[in-house]
Design a protein around this motif. Structure first.
Motif, PDB file in Angstrom:
ATOM      1  N   LYS A   5       0.230  -1.299  -0.039  1.00 55.46           N
ATOM      2  CA  LYS A   5       0.081  -0.344  -0.044  1.00 55.46           C
ATOM      3  C   LYS A   5       0.656   1.030  -0.067  1.00 55.46           C
ATOM      4  O   LYS A   5       0.749   2.465  -1.207  1.00 55.46           O
ATOM      5  CB  LYS A   5      -0.940   0.537   0.964  1.00 55.46           C
TER       6      LYS A   5
ATOM      7  N   ILE B 114      -8.295   0.769   8.813  1.00 54.26           N
ATOM      8  CA  ILE B 114      -8.599   0.345   8.635  1.00 54.26           C
ATOM      9  C   ILE B 114      -6.637  -0.081   8.944  1.00 54.26           C
ATOM     10  O   ILE B 114      -5.811  -0.081   8.160  1.00 54.26           O
ATOM     11  CB  ILE B 114      -8.010   0.836   6.563  1.00 54.26           C
ATOM     12  N   ASN B 115      -6.449   0.112  10.002  1.00 52.54           N
ATOM     13  CA  ASN B 115      -4.894  -0.754  10.464  1.00 52.54           C
ATOM     14  C   ASN B 115      -4.788  -1.584  11.588  1.00 52.54           C
ATOM     15  O   ASN B 115      -5.274  -1.165  12.519  1.00 52.54           O
ATOM     16  CB  ASN B 115      -3.896   0.603  10.861  1.00 52.54           C
ATOM     17  N   GLY B 116      -5.135  -2.938  11.184  1.00 57.94           N
ATOM     18  CA  GLY B 116      -5.664  -3.618  12.482  1.00 57.94           C
ATOM     19  C   GLY B 116      -4.438  -3.822  13.703  1.00 57.94           C
ATOM     20  O   GLY B 116      -5.141  -3.843  14.568  1.00 57.94           O
ATOM     21  N   THR B 117      -3.139  -3.531  13.565  1.00 54.95           N
ATOM     22  CA  THR B 117      -2.369  -3.526  14.582  1.00 54.95           C
ATOM     23  C   THR B 117      -2.521  -2.241  15.581  1.00 54.95           C
ATOM     24  O   THR B 117      -2.568  -2.356  17.056  1.00 54.95           O
ATOM     25  CB  THR B 117      -0.828  -2.968  14.187  1.00 54.95           C
TER      26      THR B 117
ATOM     27  N   TYR C 191       1.668  -8.792  12.561  1.00 52.92           N
ATOM     28  CA  TYR C 191       0.471  -7.470  12.000  1.00 52.92           C
ATOM     29  C   TYR C 191       0.944  -5.920  11.584  1.00 52.92           C
ATOM     30  O   TYR C 191       1.049  -5.708  10.509  1.00 52.92           O
ATOM     31  CB  TYR C 191      -0.703  -7.437  13.184  1.00 52.92           C
ATOM     32  N   ALA C 192       1.899  -5.522  12.765  1.00 55.55           N
ATOM     33  CA  ALA C 192       2.771  -4.970  12.479  1.00 55.55           C
ATOM     34  C   ALA C 192       3.293  -4.394  10.894  1.00 55.55           C
ATOM     35  O   ALA C 192       4.411  -5.427  10.597  1.00 55.55           O
ATOM     36  CB  ALA C 192       3.532  -4.105  13.916  1.00 55.55           C
ATOM     37  N   GLU C 193       4.253  -3.043  10.510  1.00 58.47           N
ATOM     38  CA  GLU C 193       5.237  -2.935   9.415  1.00 58.47           C
ATOM     39  C   GLU C 193       6.062  -3.697  10.132  1.00 58.47           C
ATOM     40  O   GLU C 193       6.264  -3.629  10.667  1.00 58.47           O
ATOM     41  CB  GLU C 193       4.561  -1.429   8.733  1.00 58.47           C
TER      42      GLU C 193
ATOM     43  N   ASP D 160       2.249   2.592  11.764  1.00 57.25           N
ATOM     44  CA  ASP D 160       0.862   1.766  11.926  1.00 57.25           C
ATOM     45  C   ASP D 160       0.164   2.290  12.818  1.00 57.25           C
ATOM     46  O   ASP D 160      -1.339   2.488  12.575  1.00 57.25           O
ATOM     47  CB  ASP D 160       0.998   0.138  12.859  1.00 57.25           C
TER      48      ASP D 160
ATOM     49  N   ASP E  23       0.395   4.129   7.587  1.00 57.01           N
ATOM     50  CA  ASP E  23      -0.056   2.939   7.375  1.00 57.01           C
ATOM     51  C   ASP E  23      -1.892   2.940   6.604  1.00 57.01           C
ATOM     52  O   ASP E  23      -2.332   2.862   5.417  1.00 57.01           O
ATOM     53  CB  ASP E  23      -0.369   2.050   8.100  1.00 57.01           C
TER      54      ASP E  23
ATOM     55  N   LYS F 200      -4.500   3.717   3.091  1.00 60.03           N
ATOM     56  CA  LYS F 200      -4.816   3.260   2.695  1.00 60.03           C
ATOM     57  C   LYS F 200      -5.690   3.514   2.118  1.00 60.03           C
ATOM     58  O   LYS F 200      -6.387   3.416   1.597  1.00 60.03           O
ATOM     59  CB  LYS F 200      -5.301   1.600   3.381  1.00 60.03           C
TER      60      LYS F 200
ATOM     61  N   GLY G 129      -8.275  -7.916   9.271  1.00 63.71           N
ATOM     62  CA  GLY G 129      -7.193  -6.667   8.841  1.00 63.71           C
ATOM     63  C   GLY G 129      -6.035  -7.196   8.344  1.00 63.71           C
ATOM     64  O   GLY G 129      -4.762  -6.098   7.618  1.00 63.71           O
ATOM     65  N   ALA G 130      -5.398  -7.913   9.151  1.00 64.54           N
ATOM     66  CA  ALA G 130      -4.339  -7.800   9.571  1.00 64.54           C
ATOM     67  C   ALA G 130      -3.319  -9.443   9.644  1.00 64.54           C
ATOM     68  O   ALA G 130      -4.072 -10.398  10.115  1.00 64.54           O
ATOM     69  CB  ALA G 130      -2.861  -6.775   9.600  1.00 64.54           C
TER      70      ALA G 130
END
Ligand code: HSE
Length: 442
Positions: free
Chosen positions: A103, A156-159, A186-188, A194, A199, A203, A305-306
């Motif tokens: 993304k 839209i960020n799971g973390t 999960y994390a970038e 995040d 992030d 998105k 989401g992740a």
């Protein structure tokens, strides 16, 4: 006639490994669905991995992979914006379809990448780039294609959602939950993306383009993360019937009675939302996107989401679509990258942050003086700011009280001016805490 489709997976981190595992587990189903043989012939990796099927060629020269004429589809799951960009551009120039979960790359360089893909009549598919396993790109580009989308709001960020949920429900510390989110994949790579909202902003830029038919404009997304949210604010919000969620919001703005929008708001920030809304109850690593479209109305899309499985599911769904493109007569045909044909993209401006319209939660720290509340409410009323609720707690420090105010929507610049005046009052002893608020009327 059954064909043999050859895939290359570039990158063997959480997502790449997830794709290999998915293919291993579900290959028979994928063949039944597509009618074709699907094989990963190459993986791009810097270090040799002994746990990979010996029939798969492990290769560190990514350019050699994307130039290999035998490969049909390149799956880029390296992440980052340098090597990933180079290999995607080279894959396109070599006539290959690309699937990516990247993304950051698409939000910042997607206009260039998609233009090149159009030129070479190939497709760059990116379902996995937004909201993990939720098929939101397919929904918005295809299932909602008959609608005009007015606004969308999403977790839209799971973390970030995982961290906020664990802190609220279990009283865990930020660092502790972040470490777990990293261990769970999960994390970038850089978790600042995040927790600082970057992030989610990547998105949101993608979602806004396919919702409104505008070029990608990541640099115009207003962005705040979750790092300043305190348990105190979470508790006050709850007392007033709200939850704090980290939302990405994209909305067309209209002047009264007009059909054509004058601007578009793109913003990512913590937001109070009424606790009875479905979005307020999206917890843990779950993502959800609420889309308000005409004539359909509101629809909500929810799921993981992740994580490796969710992201691999979205990657392979794109591969399945591309297999159909590769195996029918009309090879060039596909859904436009940004949902609208490139010549039809609109130049409606993204509005500057001080023109956003939203409600507010304000937390003031005030001396327990006679008339302080009257001064504050007068300032708000002078700026035309309508108060929706006030909560004043008893003095918790000697002579000082926290005051919570909820307001109706107002243009941000007015709120900025009002807050400056409130902070200048002698009786106000700390910076005003502000969190935006959205009733999510739909
Ligand atoms: N770091 C991202 C998240 C991964 O937590 O949502 C999925 O894009």
């Amino acid at each position: 006639m059954s064909k043999s489709i050859k895939l290359a997976v570039l990158g063997l981190g959480t997502v790449g490994t997830g794709v290999l595992n998915l293919l291993n587990d579900n290959l028979a189903e994928l063949k039944r669905r597509s009618g074709h043989d699907i094989t990963i012939t190459h993986v791009g990796t810097r270090r040799h991995r002994d746990d990979i099927d010996p029939n798969i060629c492990q290769e560190s020269d990514l350019m050699a992979i994307v130039r290999n004429p035998n490969i049909d589809i390149v799956i880029e799951v390296i992440g980052g914006q340098t090597v990933a960009k180079e290999v995607i551009l080279e894959a396109i120039k070599n006539g290959k379809h690309v699937v990516t979960a990247n993304k950051a790359l698409l939000a910042e360089h997607g206009n260039e990448i998609f233009a090149l893909a159009e030129q070479y009549h190939v497709h760059v598919a990116y379902e996995a780039a937004v909201a993990g396993g939720i098929p939101i790109i397919k929904v918005m580009r295809e299932a909602l294609a008959a609608n005009k989308i007015d606004w969308l709001a999403g977790i839209i960020n799971g973390t970030g959602n995982f961290i906020m949920t664990e802190m609220r429900d279990k009283g865990r510390t930020f660092e502790d939950v972040l470490t777990e989110a990293q261990a769970l994949g999960y994390a970038e790579a850089d978790p600042t993306f995040d927790v600082a909202g970057i992030d989610a902003a990547h998105k949101l830029a993608l979602l806004a383009s396919i919702a409104f038919g505008i070029p990608l404009q990541f640099d115009k997304v207003y962005c705040e993360g979750i790092t300043d949210i305190t348990l105190q604010d979470v508790t006050y919000a709850q007392e007033l019937g709200y939850r704090i969620k980290h939302l990405g919001i994209a909305a067309r703005r209209y002047h009264d009675g007009q059909q054509k929008e004058y601007g578009i708001e793109l913003r990512v920030h913590p937001t109070l939302i009424p606790e009875d809304k479905l979005l307020a109850n999206v917890n843990g690593v779950k993502n959800a996107v609420l889309v308000n479209a005409h004539p359909l109305g509101a629809t909500l899309y929810y799921g993981d989401g992740a994580g490796a499985g969710a992201t691999a599911s979205a990657v392979m769904a794109d591969v399945m679509d591309l297999i159909r493109v590769l195996t029918v007569e009309n090879h060039g045909h596909h859904v436009p990258h940004l949902a609208f044909i490139p010549e039809a993209l609109s130049d409606t401006p993204v509005l500057p942050a001080d023109q956003m319209q939203t409600g507010y939660y304000l937390r003031l720290q005030a001396k327990d003086n006679l008339g302080v509340l009257a001064d504050v409410t007068r300032i708000l009323s002078d700026f035309g700011i309508n108060i929706d609720a006030i909560l004043q707690k008893p003095a918790h420090k000697q002579g000082e009280v926290p005051v919570i105010i909820l307001t109706l929507p107002v243009i941000e610049s007015k709120m900025n001016d009002a807050i400056k005046k409130i902070e200048a009052l002698d009786a106000i002893t700390a910076k005003v805490v502000r969190i935006r608020l959205d009733e999510l009327a739909s």
